[in-house]
Design an enzyme around this catalytic site. Sequence first.
Site, PDB file in Angstrom:
ATOM      1  N   ASN A 162      -3.145   6.285  -1.230  1.00  0.00           N
ATOM      2  CA  ASN A 162      -2.878   6.576   0.180  1.00  0.00           C
ATOM      3  C   ASN A 162      -2.284   7.956   0.421  1.00  0.00           C
ATOM      4  OD1 ASN A 162      -3.962   4.389   1.593  1.00  0.00           O
ATOM      5  ND2 ASN A 162      -2.368   3.085   0.715  1.00  0.00           N
ATOM      6  N   SER A 198       0.826  -1.204   0.000  1.00  0.00           N
ATOM      7  CA  SER A 198       0.000   0.000   0.000  1.00  0.00           C
ATOM      8  C   SER A 198       0.863   1.257   0.000  1.00  0.00           C
ATOM      9  CB  SER A 198      -0.947  -0.004   1.196  1.00  0.00           C
ATOM     10  OG  SER A 198      -0.255  -0.331   2.356  1.00  0.00           O
TER      11      SER A 198
HETATM   12  N1  CAA Z   1     -16.527 -10.458  -0.666  1.00  0.00           N
HETATM   13  C1  CAA Z   1     -17.509 -10.428  -1.567  1.00  0.00           C
HETATM   14  N2  CAA Z   1     -18.534  -9.527  -1.517  1.00  0.00           N
HETATM   15  C2  CAA Z   1     -18.562  -8.675  -0.471  1.00  0.00           C
HETATM   16  C3  CAA Z   1     -17.560  -8.650   0.519  1.00  0.00           C
HETATM   17  C4  CAA Z   1     -16.507  -9.590   0.391  1.00  0.00           C
HETATM   18  N3  CAA Z   1     -15.495  -9.640   1.273  1.00  0.00           N
HETATM   19  N4  CAA Z   1     -17.858  -7.659   1.416  1.00  0.00           N
HETATM   20  C5  CAA Z   1     -18.988  -7.080   0.997  1.00  0.00           C
HETATM   21  N5  CAA Z   1     -19.415  -7.676  -0.149  1.00  0.00           N
HETATM   22  C6  CAA Z   1     -20.545  -7.277  -0.997  1.00  0.00           C
HETATM   23  C7  CAA Z   1     -21.873  -7.590  -0.412  1.00  0.00           C
HETATM   24  O1  CAA Z   1     -22.315  -8.879  -0.786  1.00  0.00           O
HETATM   25  C8  CAA Z   1     -22.748  -6.500  -1.010  1.00  0.00           C
HETATM   26  O2  CAA Z   1     -23.166  -6.836  -2.332  1.00  0.00           O
HETATM   27  P1  CAA Z   1     -24.443  -6.121  -3.042  1.00  0.00           P
HETATM   28  O3  CAA Z   1     -24.042  -4.702  -3.308  1.00  0.00           O
HETATM   29  O4  CAA Z   1     -24.633  -6.907  -4.286  1.00  0.00           O
HETATM   30  O5  CAA Z   1     -25.572  -6.220  -2.061  1.00  0.00           O
HETATM   31  C9  CAA Z   1     -21.836  -5.313  -1.107  1.00  0.00           C
HETATM   32  O6  CAA Z   1     -20.514  -5.841  -1.094  1.00  0.00           O
HETATM   33  C10 CAA Z   1     -22.028  -4.388   0.041  1.00  0.00           C
HETATM   34  O7  CAA Z   1     -21.900  -5.145   1.257  1.00  0.00           O
HETATM   35  P2  CAA Z   1     -22.844  -5.005   2.516  1.00  0.00           P
HETATM   36  O8  CAA Z   1     -24.246  -4.656   2.082  1.00  0.00           O
HETATM   37  O9  CAA Z   1     -22.656  -6.172   3.427  1.00  0.00           O
HETATM   38  O10 CAA Z   1     -22.216  -3.817   3.311  1.00  0.00           O
HETATM   39  P3  CAA Z   1     -22.073  -2.318   2.912  1.00  0.00           P
HETATM   40  O11 CAA Z   1     -23.123  -1.826   2.025  1.00  0.00           O
HETATM   41  O12 CAA Z   1     -21.868  -1.662   4.226  1.00  0.00           O
HETATM   42  O13 CAA Z   1     -20.701  -2.281   2.095  1.00  0.00           O
HETATM   43  C11 CAA Z   1     -18.354  -2.103   1.901  1.00  0.00           C
HETATM   44  C12 CAA Z   1     -19.506  -2.778   2.618  1.00  0.00           C
HETATM   45  C13 CAA Z   1     -18.329  -2.552   0.430  1.00  0.00           C
HETATM   46  C14 CAA Z   1     -17.087  -2.570   2.590  1.00  0.00           C
HETATM   47  C15 CAA Z   1     -18.562  -0.536   1.962  1.00  0.00           C
HETATM   48  O14 CAA Z   1     -18.765  -0.152   3.276  1.00  0.00           O
HETATM   49  C16 CAA Z   1     -17.406   0.226   1.401  1.00  0.00           C
HETATM   50  O15 CAA Z   1     -17.285   0.425   0.197  1.00  0.00           O
HETATM   51  N6  CAA Z   1     -16.522   0.713   2.309  1.00  0.00           N
HETATM   52  C17 CAA Z   1     -15.315   1.459   1.910  1.00  0.00           C
HETATM   53  C18 CAA Z   1     -14.275   0.464   1.486  1.00  0.00           C
HETATM   54  C19 CAA Z   1     -12.995   1.152   1.138  1.00  0.00           C
HETATM   55  O16 CAA Z   1     -12.849   2.374   1.141  1.00  0.00           O
HETATM   56  N7  CAA Z   1     -12.003   0.325   0.806  1.00  0.00           N
HETATM   57  C20 CAA Z   1     -10.684   0.808   0.530  1.00  0.00           C
HETATM   58  C21 CAA Z   1      -9.880   0.716   1.778  1.00  0.00           C
HETATM   59  S1  CAA Z   1      -8.264   1.287   1.507  1.00  0.00           S
HETATM   60  C22 CAA Z   1      -7.446  -0.037   0.921  1.00  0.00           C
HETATM   61  O17 CAA Z   1      -7.937  -1.141   0.801  1.00  0.00           O
HETATM   62  C23 CAA Z   1      -6.069   0.171   0.491  1.00  0.00           C
HETATM   63  C24 CAA Z   1      -5.049   0.655   1.414  1.00  0.00           C
HETATM   64  O18 CAA Z   1      -3.915   0.678   0.944  1.00  0.00           O
HETATM   65  C25 CAA Z   1      -5.246   1.118   2.762  1.00  0.00           C
END
Ligand code: CAA
Length: 296
Positions: free
Chosen positions: A189, A118
């Site tokens: 980041n 990252s």
């Molecule tokens: N595998 C497969 N599908 C998943 C999953 C997983 N691990 N986690 C969630 N999903 C799917 C769910 O099935 C759901 O699908 P639908 O849209 O078809 O219904 C969808 O994702 C949304 O899930 P939930 O309804 O359970 O939960 P939510 O609406 O609260 O979403 C989230 C969860 C997708 C994590 C959302 O909160 C989100 O986008 N959060 C921000 C994530 C983010 O910013 N990520 C980047 C982090 S930084 C990084 O990774 C890099 C770094 O270097 C730090």
Amino acid sequence: MKNIAVIGAGTMGNGIAHVFAMHGHKVKLVDISDDRLAKAIKTIDKNLWRMVAKEKIKEEVKQQTIGNIETHTKMEEAVSDADLVIEAASEKLDIKLKIFKALDEHAPEGCILASNTSSISITKIAAATNRPDKVIGMHFMNPVPVMKLVEVIKGYGTSDETTTAILELSTALGKSPVKVNDYPGFVANRILMPMINEAIYTLFEGVAGVEEIDTVMKLGMAHPMGPLQLADFIGLDVCLSILHVLHDGFGNPKYAPCPLLVNMVTANKLGRKSMEGFYKYEADSKEMRVAPAFVS
Ligand code: CAA
């Protein structure tokens, strides 16, 4: 690129294995213990069920995906026929350098070596190998099966041929790759971490409480998670180490980590993985988020 090896079966590694296997690649998932590998397969299985339940994939695709993944504890063996290796081990420079040195020795000559780092310099990682032209950053976002972005980081010596191959492969996985150059924090980041750090300063200075800060950003800016909840999700130790990379790399005090973040990491309050960060968590609650750990 049929044969893929993924080094590290943690959150990012199992997500990367899931996505490649679902797109028909043969994946060798490597970690140091059978327990960690078994846990990773259980997580992949759970996430595939989630996709079946939402009718995103058929049950037979789920079975094929699981069938495409082999687990290994011996990295040397797992990479011997790889076309591409993706390293998703701990975010520590010495560990990555050791892994890349070994990958360079044991992976076939034409194999591309990618890191899911990252923030660690791809140029630095590439210097541990004799094939810097074939070393590249492939930065997936968490949760990997859901997030569309792959930040593709071109190191100083990465060839155009390698970069094009990885951009095309990422597109074939259903992702949207973005090519960036190798400077501290890359793009994702460099922008995300100062926002998270500022949210922590806002809490630290008593401007507002945890839920208030997250609500402002969720409802005001349409972010799916507030910055403090996102910090817990990423891991506070990871956030701190990325801020150190930005601070050291640019020498600019604006990247200095908030003392509250430093204190929380020292106290082992690392976010969701330690069940407490800016929020407290319970394993069986749907969102896992129970209550803010801080009250303003
Ligand atoms: N595998 C497969 N599908 C998943 C999953 C997983 N691990 N986690 C969630 N999903 C799917 C769910 O099935 C759901 O699908 P639908 O849209 O078809 O219904 C969808 O994702 C949304 O899930 P939930 O309804 O359970 O939960 P939510 O609406 O609260 O979403 C989230 C969860 C997708 C994590 C959302 O909160 C989100 O986008 N959060 C921000 C994530 C983010 O910013 N990520 C980047 C982090 S930084 C990084 O990774 C890099 C770094 O270097 C730090």
